[in-house]
Design an enzyme around this catalytic site. Structure first.
Site, PDB file in Angstrom:
ATOM      1  N   SER A 278     -17.199  -2.135 -36.646  1.00 52.16           N
ATOM      2  CA  SER A 278     -16.066  -1.517 -37.347  1.00 52.16           C
ATOM      3  C   SER A 278     -16.276  -1.609 -38.859  1.00 52.16           C
ATOM      4  CB  SER A 278     -14.755  -2.194 -36.944  1.00 52.16           C
ATOM      5  OG  SER A 278     -14.861  -3.606 -37.053  1.00 52.16           O
TER       6      SER A 278
ATOM      7  N   ASP B  30     -21.713  -7.555 -33.380  1.00 50.71           N
ATOM      8  CA  ASP B  30     -21.852  -6.375 -32.525  1.00 50.71           C
ATOM      9  C   ASP B  30     -23.299  -5.912 -32.534  1.00 50.71           C
ATOM     10  OD1 ASP B  30     -19.509  -5.651 -31.234  1.00 50.71           O
ATOM     11  OD2 ASP B  30     -18.718  -4.524 -32.945  1.00 50.71           O
TER      12      ASP B  30
ATOM     13  N   GLU C 238     -21.584  -3.264 -25.968  1.00 48.97           N
ATOM     14  CA  GLU C 238     -20.685  -2.312 -25.317  1.00 48.97           C
ATOM     15  C   GLU C 238     -21.318  -1.752 -24.055  1.00 48.97           C
ATOM     16  OE1 GLU C 238     -19.088   0.772 -27.826  1.00 48.97           O
ATOM     17  OE2 GLU C 238     -18.567  -0.638 -29.431  1.00 48.97           O
TER      18      GLU C 238
ATOM     19  N   GLU D 271     -10.994  -3.287 -24.359  1.00 53.81           N
ATOM     20  CA  GLU D 271     -10.309  -2.535 -25.415  1.00 53.81           C
ATOM     21  C   GLU D 271      -9.524  -1.372 -24.805  1.00 53.81           C
ATOM     22  OE1 GLU D 271     -12.729  -1.564 -28.795  1.00 53.81           O
ATOM     23  OE2 GLU D 271     -11.321  -0.071 -29.559  1.00 53.81           O
TER      24      GLU D 271
HETATM   25  N1  LIG Z   1      -9.755  -0.316 -38.574  1.00 53.85           N
HETATM   26  C1  LIG Z   1     -10.253  -0.339 -37.345  1.00 53.85           C
HETATM   27  N2  LIG Z   1      -9.529  -0.911 -36.363  1.00 53.85           N
HETATM   28  C2  LIG Z   1     -10.001  -0.956 -35.076  1.00 53.85           C
HETATM   29  O1  LIG Z   1      -9.294  -1.505 -34.208  1.00 53.85           O
HETATM   30  C3  LIG Z   1     -11.281  -0.401 -34.809  1.00 53.85           C
HETATM   31  C4  LIG Z   1     -12.007   0.174 -35.866  1.00 53.85           C
HETATM   32  N3  LIG Z   1     -11.468   0.211 -37.117  1.00 53.85           N
HETATM   33  N4  LIG Z   1     -13.248   0.725 -35.674  1.00 53.85           N
HETATM   34  C5  LIG Z   1     -13.928   0.530 -34.406  1.00 53.85           C
HETATM   35  C6  LIG Z   1     -12.974   0.539 -33.295  1.00 53.85           C
HETATM   36  C7  LIG Z   1     -12.295   1.861 -33.049  1.00 53.85           C
HETATM   37  N5  LIG Z   1     -11.030   1.448 -32.537  1.00 53.85           N
HETATM   38  C8  LIG Z   1      -9.938   2.267 -32.354  1.00 53.85           C
HETATM   39  C9  LIG Z   1      -9.577   3.174 -33.305  1.00 53.85           C
HETATM   40  C10 LIG Z   1      -8.486   3.991 -33.143  1.00 53.85           C
HETATM   41  C11 LIG Z   1      -7.737   3.917 -31.996  1.00 53.85           C
HETATM   42  C12 LIG Z   1      -6.574   4.831 -31.834  1.00 53.85           C
HETATM   43  O2  LIG Z   1      -6.371   5.729 -32.614  1.00 53.85           O
HETATM   44  N6  LIG Z   1      -5.746   4.621 -30.810  1.00 53.85           N
HETATM   45  C13 LIG Z   1      -4.504   5.392 -30.607  1.00 53.85           C
HETATM   46  C14 LIG Z   1      -4.605   6.330 -29.443  1.00 53.85           C
HETATM   47  C15 LIG Z   1      -4.663   5.684 -28.093  1.00 53.85           C
HETATM   48  C16 LIG Z   1      -4.216   6.605 -26.946  1.00 53.85           C
HETATM   49  O3  LIG Z   1      -3.012   6.796 -26.811  1.00 53.85           O
HETATM   50  O4  LIG Z   1      -5.055   7.058 -26.160  1.00 53.85           O
HETATM   51  C17 LIG Z   1      -3.354   4.420 -30.428  1.00 53.85           C
HETATM   52  O5  LIG Z   1      -2.208   4.794 -30.663  1.00 53.85           O
HETATM   53  O6  LIG Z   1      -3.609   3.233 -30.094  1.00 53.85           O
HETATM   54  C18 LIG Z   1      -8.077   2.982 -31.039  1.00 53.85           C
HETATM   55  C19 LIG Z   1      -9.192   2.156 -31.219  1.00 53.85           C
HETATM   56  C20 LIG Z   1     -10.945   0.024 -32.467  1.00 53.85           C
HETATM   57  N7  LIG Z   1     -11.846  -0.377 -33.514  1.00 53.85           N
HETATM   58  C1  LIG Z   2     -12.503  -3.812 -32.405  1.00 56.83           C
HETATM   59  C2  LIG Z   2     -13.538  -4.848 -32.091  1.00 56.83           C
HETATM   60  C3  LIG Z   2     -13.448  -5.302 -30.674  1.00 56.83           C
HETATM   61  C4  LIG Z   2     -14.918  -4.351 -32.414  1.00 56.83           C
HETATM   62  O1  LIG Z   2     -15.751  -4.116 -31.580  1.00 56.83           O
HETATM   63  C5  LIG Z   2     -15.235  -4.125 -33.836  1.00 56.83           C
HETATM   64  O2  LIG Z   2     -14.482  -4.577 -34.725  1.00 56.83           O
HETATM   65  O3  LIG Z   2     -16.253  -3.487 -34.100  1.00 56.83           O
HETATM   66 MG   LIG Z   3     -17.346  -2.944 -32.354  1.00 60.46          MG
END
Ligand SMILES: Nc1nc(=O)c2c([nH]1)NC[C@@H]1CN(c3ccc(C(=O)N[C@@H](CCC(=O)O)C(=O)O)cc3)CN21
Ligand SMILES: CC(C)C(=O)C(=O)O
Ligand SMILES: [Mg+2]
Length: 316
Positions: free
Chosen positions: A96, A134, A166, A232
């Site tokens: 991330s 990661d 992953e 996740e």
């Molecule tokens: N700033 C940040 N936070 C994170 O948690 C994160 C990252 N970056 N980068 C790598 C991954 C990507 N991740 C993410 C990023 C966005 C969503 C997201 O937009 N989720 C929405 C839609 C889910 C749905 O309803 O299907 C949500 O409302 O949770 C989820 C995981 C988790 N990780």
């Molecule tokens: C969101 C966590 C689990 C991750 O893989 C990351 O920060 O890259």
């Molecule tokens: Mg990651």
């Protein structure tokens, strides 16, 4: 739904045959900084059972004792030091970093070289936490041998204590080879951001019949030797079922409260991330406003000549 918890994390008691670590310090001072990762009466009690260095075996004990642990991302020595001293058990050098540190839209472009820089920084700042890196997209999938080579680099050159990979049952052979080579592996299933384009976007995984597959993936990865399984964006009931079906501890992000540990990206958790936040984020601070106000005050002081003052200046 509870309010923001004010109590420090609890640490489970180790089995009695284990030698006790450092006795809790009663006075303040530099020694406390090394032995007591957080302060207060509960911390003094917990310090008796707190290992000097958190290891994968301790995470297993959390699960056996019915306790939970906290994991947070970190990418630099300064923040890693703060999180470490605050008692966070596990620091994740997440890919991330591609998003929050380098401003890219996905994690796919993260390279091993970049991950090594962040890893060394976090390892330098953490004294007690278990540090996990990661394994970047494209640096392990081709073969178990490629996975071993990248894992070795992250440990040898990055100094991390474990890695996170992953993928589901398809990665079990890779995990087995890494574990055989002495690389502790945390498996990451459910929504796996490196597979964003294959999965069709940011979507909850493991709903309905897919829940069975998720449990089968988790079992295959545990059997392959993973010391923990991270989930996740998985329905809470499915994640709780997976945790109950495994001996190893689980970690959740958007996976409900039934996992052994929880993880968040620190910029999300401290309110630095701009724009729409995923549903699984709770903001424990509003650092964006705090920083913007402080920086605005600094600029104003420079403009008006209030900074620097006499005490910031040197005599001849
Ligand atoms: N700033 C940040 N936070 C994170 O948690 C994160 C990252 N970056 N980068 C790598 C991954 C990507 N991740 C993410 C990023 C966005 C969503 C997201 O937009 N989720 C929405 C839609 C889910 C749905 O309803 O299907 C949500 O409302 O949770 C989820 C995981 C988790 N990780
Ligand atoms: C969101 C966590 C689990 C991750 O893989 C990351 O920060 O890259
Ligand atoms: Mg990651």
């Amino acid at each position: 739904m509870s309010e923001t918890p004010q109590t420090p994390p609890q640490t489970p008691q180790q089995p009695s045959q284990q030698p006790r670590q450092q006795a809790p310090q009663t006075s303040g001072g530099p020694a406390d900084a090394e032995t007591a990762p957080y302060s207060g009466p509960a911390a003094d009690r917990a310090a008796e059972f707190t290992p000097r260095r958190v290891r994968t075996v301790h995470l297993r004990r959390f699960k056996e004792a019915g306790e939970r642990f906290a994991m947070l991302t970190a990418y630099d020595a300064t923040m890693a030091g703060i999180f470490d001293r605050a008692g966070v058990e596990v620091l994740l050098v997440g890919d991330s970093a591609a998003n929050v540190m380098m401003g890219r839209s996905t994690t796919l472009s993260m390279t091993v070289e970049e991950m090594l820089v962040y890893s060394r920084s976090v390892v330098a700042g953490a004294e007690r936490a278990l540090v996990i890196a990661d394994v970047p997209f494209g640096s392990y999938e081709a073969s178990p041998q490629q996975a071993v080579e990248t894992g070795v680099r992250l440990m040898k050159e990055g100094g991390v204590h474990a890695v996170k990979v992953e993928g589901g049952a398809a990665m079990a052979g890779h995990v087995r080879a890494m574990v055989a080579a002495g690389i502790p592996v945390m498996a990451h299933i459910g929504f796996t951001p490196q597979s964003e384009h294959a999965l069709g976007g940011y979507r909850v995984q493991g709903r309905g019949e897919a829940g069975e597959r998720l449990l089968a993936d988790a079992r295959a990865l545990e059997e392959a030797g993973a010391f923990s399984v991270l989930m996740e964006m998985v329905p809470a009931a499915v994640a709780a079922e997976v945790d109950a079906g495994l001996a190893v501890p689980t970690v959740g992000i958007g996976a409900g409260s039934g996992t052994t540990g929880q993880v968040l990206v620190w910029q999300d958790m401290l309110g630095l991330t701009a724009g729409r936040k995923p549903r699984f984020v709770r903001e424990y601070a509003d650092l964006r406003s705090t920083v913007a106000e402080a920086v605005g005050a600094y600029r104003e002081d420079v403009r008006t000549g209030r900074f620097p003052a006499e005490e910031h200046s040197f005599d001849d």
